[in-house]
Design an enzyme around this catalytic site. Structure first.
Site, PDB file in Angstrom:
ATOM      1  N   PRO A 154       0.732  -0.806   0.001  1.00  0.00           N
ATOM      2  CA  PRO A 154       0.437  -0.231  -0.236  1.00  0.00           C
ATOM      3  C   PRO A 154       0.488   0.893  -0.058  1.00  0.00           C
ATOM      4  O   PRO A 154       1.920   1.445   0.839  1.00  0.00           O
ATOM      5  CB  PRO A 154      -0.571  -0.072   1.459  1.00  0.00           C
ATOM      6  CG  PRO A 154       0.235  -1.098   2.009  1.00  0.00           C
ATOM      7  CD  PRO A 154       0.829  -1.826   1.140  1.00  0.00           C
ATOM      8  N   ALA A 207      -3.714   3.464   1.889  1.00  0.00           N
ATOM      9  CA  ALA A 207      -4.936   3.431   3.424  1.00  0.00           C
ATOM     10  C   ALA A 207      -5.486   4.059   3.084  1.00  0.00           C
ATOM     11  O   ALA A 207      -5.978   5.170   2.615  1.00  0.00           O
ATOM     12  CB  ALA A 207      -3.399   3.718   4.311  1.00  0.00           C
ATOM     13  N   GLN A 263      -6.462  -1.662   1.982  1.00  0.00           N
ATOM     14  CA  GLN A 263      -6.068  -1.721   3.141  1.00  0.00           C
ATOM     15  C   GLN A 263      -6.597  -1.160   3.851  1.00  0.00           C
ATOM     16  O   GLN A 263      -6.961   0.798   3.746  1.00  0.00           O
ATOM     17  CB  GLN A 263      -5.318  -1.270   3.305  1.00  0.00           C
ATOM     18  CG  GLN A 263      -4.348  -1.167   4.884  1.00  0.00           C
ATOM     19  CD  GLN A 263      -2.209  -0.532   5.042  1.00  0.00           C
ATOM     20  OE1 GLN A 263      -2.453   0.812   4.485  1.00  0.00           O
ATOM     21  NE2 GLN A 263      -1.366  -1.002   5.036  1.00  0.00           N
ATOM     22  N   TYR A 298      -0.659   5.255  12.868  1.00  0.00           N
ATOM     23  CA  TYR A 298      -2.113   5.621  12.560  1.00  0.00           C
ATOM     24  C   TYR A 298      -2.728   4.932  14.426  1.00  0.00           C
ATOM     25  O   TYR A 298      -2.430   4.374  15.260  1.00  0.00           O
ATOM     26  CB  TYR A 298      -2.596   5.322  11.416  1.00  0.00           C
ATOM     27  CG  TYR A 298      -1.818   5.654  10.405  1.00  0.00           C
ATOM     28  CD1 TYR A 298      -1.423   7.562  10.713  1.00  0.00           C
ATOM     29  CD2 TYR A 298      -0.725   5.085   9.650  1.00  0.00           C
ATOM     30  CE1 TYR A 298      -0.813   7.633   9.693  1.00  0.00           C
ATOM     31  CE2 TYR A 298       0.066   5.615   8.606  1.00  0.00           C
ATOM     32  CZ  TYR A 298      -0.238   6.813   8.839  1.00  0.00           C
ATOM     33  OH  TYR A 298       0.524   8.086   7.554  1.00  0.00           O
ATOM     34  N   ARG A 322      -1.338  -5.487   8.917  1.00  0.00           N
ATOM     35  CA  ARG A 322       0.157  -5.267   8.923  1.00  0.00           C
ATOM     36  C   ARG A 322       0.264  -4.284  10.149  1.00  0.00           C
ATOM     37  O   ARG A 322      -0.470  -3.321  11.491  1.00  0.00           O
ATOM     38  CB  ARG A 322       0.176  -3.630   8.201  1.00  0.00           C
ATOM     39  CG  ARG A 322       1.037  -3.015   8.123  1.00  0.00           C
ATOM     40  CD  ARG A 322       1.486  -2.045   6.800  1.00  0.00           C
ATOM     41  NE  ARG A 322       2.337  -2.958   6.140  1.00  0.00           N
ATOM     42  CZ  ARG A 322       3.020  -2.124   5.269  1.00  0.00           C
ATOM     43  NH1 ARG A 322       2.806  -0.923   4.805  1.00  0.00           N
ATOM     44  NH2 ARG A 322       3.278  -3.172   4.269  1.00  0.00           N
ATOM     45  N   LEU A 378      13.065  -2.428   1.423  1.00  0.00           N
ATOM     46  CA  LEU A 378      14.150  -2.166   1.149  1.00  0.00           C
ATOM     47  C   LEU A 378      14.700  -3.333   0.379  1.00  0.00           C
ATOM     48  O   LEU A 378      15.636  -3.987   0.213  1.00  0.00           O
ATOM     49  CB  LEU A 378      15.284  -1.261   1.773  1.00  0.00           C
ATOM     50  CG  LEU A 378      15.095  -0.107   1.946  1.00  0.00           C
ATOM     51  CD1 LEU A 378      16.464   0.347   3.021  1.00  0.00           C
ATOM     52  CD2 LEU A 378      14.742   0.756   0.602  1.00  0.00           C
ATOM     53  N   GLY A 432       7.353  -1.402  -2.388  1.00  0.00           N
ATOM     54  CA  GLY A 432       7.124  -0.685  -2.828  1.00  0.00           C
ATOM     55  C   GLY A 432       7.662   0.055  -3.972  1.00  0.00           C
ATOM     56  O   GLY A 432       7.615   0.563  -4.638  1.00  0.00           O
ATOM     57  N   ARG A 433       9.031   1.023  -3.544  1.00  0.00           N
ATOM     58  CA  ARG A 433       9.389   1.804  -4.017  1.00  0.00           C
ATOM     59  C   ARG A 433      10.039   1.904  -5.235  1.00  0.00           C
ATOM     60  O   ARG A 433      10.602   2.019  -6.104  1.00  0.00           O
ATOM     61  CB  ARG A 433      10.491   3.183  -3.524  1.00  0.00           C
ATOM     62  CG  ARG A 433      10.012   3.774  -2.645  1.00  0.00           C
ATOM     63  CD  ARG A 433      11.151   4.537  -1.471  1.00  0.00           C
ATOM     64  NE  ARG A 433      10.318   5.475  -0.448  1.00  0.00           N
ATOM     65  CZ  ARG A 433       9.936   4.910   1.000  1.00  0.00           C
ATOM     66  NH1 ARG A 433      10.039   4.242   0.969  1.00  0.00           N
ATOM     67  NH2 ARG A 433       9.518   5.723   1.610  1.00  0.00           N
TER      68      ARG A 433
END
Length: 361
Positions: free
Chosen positions: A25, A60, A102, A183, A231, A302, A324-325
């Site tokens: 996400p 999210a 999510q 969160y 998560r 990573l 992700g990235r």
């Protein structure tokens, strides 16, 4: 041809995912101010599915308007969101991938500027709102939140369940509860965000109560065939906060509650966290969570190389991986990874003329 674990299928309840290379996400801040996803979400998430990822998870997605981080966050708190999400899930499924959502509530970290523009709170005149949290403890640099009452906690749990039903109606085949990154649910878990003295605070049992309630409420609201993930931030990376030992204990407690996977991340509770970052830096947390019980886990953080990813699965550190990235940089990276691992991953018909040398037609 040797079988790659990264490109092997995985079945959870009634859903089979074609591989274990999944989209994490990732906040896009591109919805309307009513939280409705736009063409950007179709292109972004659809492109990830077209690129070969087995499971594609939404950013999210707020279960209540006040659960957003900022105004253009995506939502699932109203029926108006269902059709907009439906066209996205239909495209993802059409590419052979599994759409996942999510479910989230930003808690005290909400009502801010779009993070790419700054981290300051926005006022009510700018469309902002009074944030909520377990306790009236502000995140560094943001206003003091309203401490939720018992009635408001019950309403929030109900909102998660209602949002889950809408997500399934919109075509999402997997759901994830966001209880990480500082969160709302993570705020309840951590002593750094929760100073309550009622049944939702105090000891470990009290602080984890709301998460158990959200799990039970969602599980009761959705079909048995729909997998449910959680998560977690494995550690707050801060003294006196939530720890990996707490995560291991919680994972053991979640075993048998209807949770099908634990998505292991870390951090986000406080601005003064001290994180040690490096390739695969969160993988040891996933390994520890996996050893806590029988619930499979997802590792993140990573992971950027195909051989690195494959070895993590071979070594038993995790059962699936989220990227992700790396996928933002290369949405079609799964095809290159498949070639490197000598695995089969079918290209979309219109793109087959561009297959990498040695790929499977």
């Amino acid at each position: 041809m040797p079988q790659s674990l990264l490109f092997s299928p995985m079945t959870l309840r009634g859903v089979t995912v074609k591989n274990r290379l999944w989209v994490a996400p990732m906040a896009q801040y591109s919805a309307t101010e009513r939280g409705v996803p736009t063409d950007w979400h179709l292109a972004h998430l659809g492109g990830m599915a077209r690129g070969g990822a087995g499971l594609v998870m939404s950013e999210a997605t707020a279960v209540l308007p006040e659960g957003r981080i900022c105004l253009p966050d995506a939502g699932i708190w109203g029926d108006e969101h269902i059709e907009a999400w439906s066209r996205i899930t239909r495209f993802i499924v059409g590419q052979g991938s599994v759409p996942a959502m999510q479910l989230a509530h930003a808690g005290r970290k909400g009502s801010t500027q779009v993070p790419t523009e700054g981290r300051n709170a926005i006022t009510e005149a700018e469309g902002g709102w009074r944030t909520v949290a377990p306790s009236a403890l502000a995140y560094e640099g943001l206003p003091e939140p309203h401490a939720l009452t018992l009635t408001e906690i019950a309403d929030t749990v109900a909102a998660y369940a209602a949002a889950a039903k809408r997500a399934v109606e919109a075509g999402f085949q997997v759901l994830e509860i966001h209880a990480a990154h500082g969160y709302l649910l993570n705020e309840f878990l951590s002593p750094l965000g929760n100073e309550r003295t009622d049944r939702y605070g105090g000891d470990f049992t009290g602080r984890t109560r709301i998460l158990h309630e959200v799990v039970a409420a969602i599980r009761a609201a959705i079909p048995e065939s729909v997998p449910l993930f959680v998560r977690l931030s494995a550690t707050d990376w801060a003294e006196g906060g939530w720890s990996i030992e707490d995560t291991v204990r919680l994972c053991a407690e979640l075993d048998g509650t209807g949770v099908d996977m634990i998505d292991v991340s870390s951090g986000g509770m406080v601005a003064h966290q001290k994180i040690t970052v490096g390739p695969g830096y969160q993988v040891p947390f996933a390994r520890a969570a996996r050893a806590a019980g029988s619930i499979p886990v997802i590792a993140v953080g990573l992971i950027t190389e195909a051989v690195q990813a494959e070895q993590l699965l071979v070594d038993g550190a995790a059962d699936a991986l989220m990227f992700g990235r790396q996928l933002l940089r290369e949405p079609h990276w799964p095809f290159r990874a498949a070639v490197e691992l000598r695995a089969e991953l079918r290209w979309p018909g219109p793109y087959r003329s561009a297959r990498y040398q040695g790929s499977i037609p």
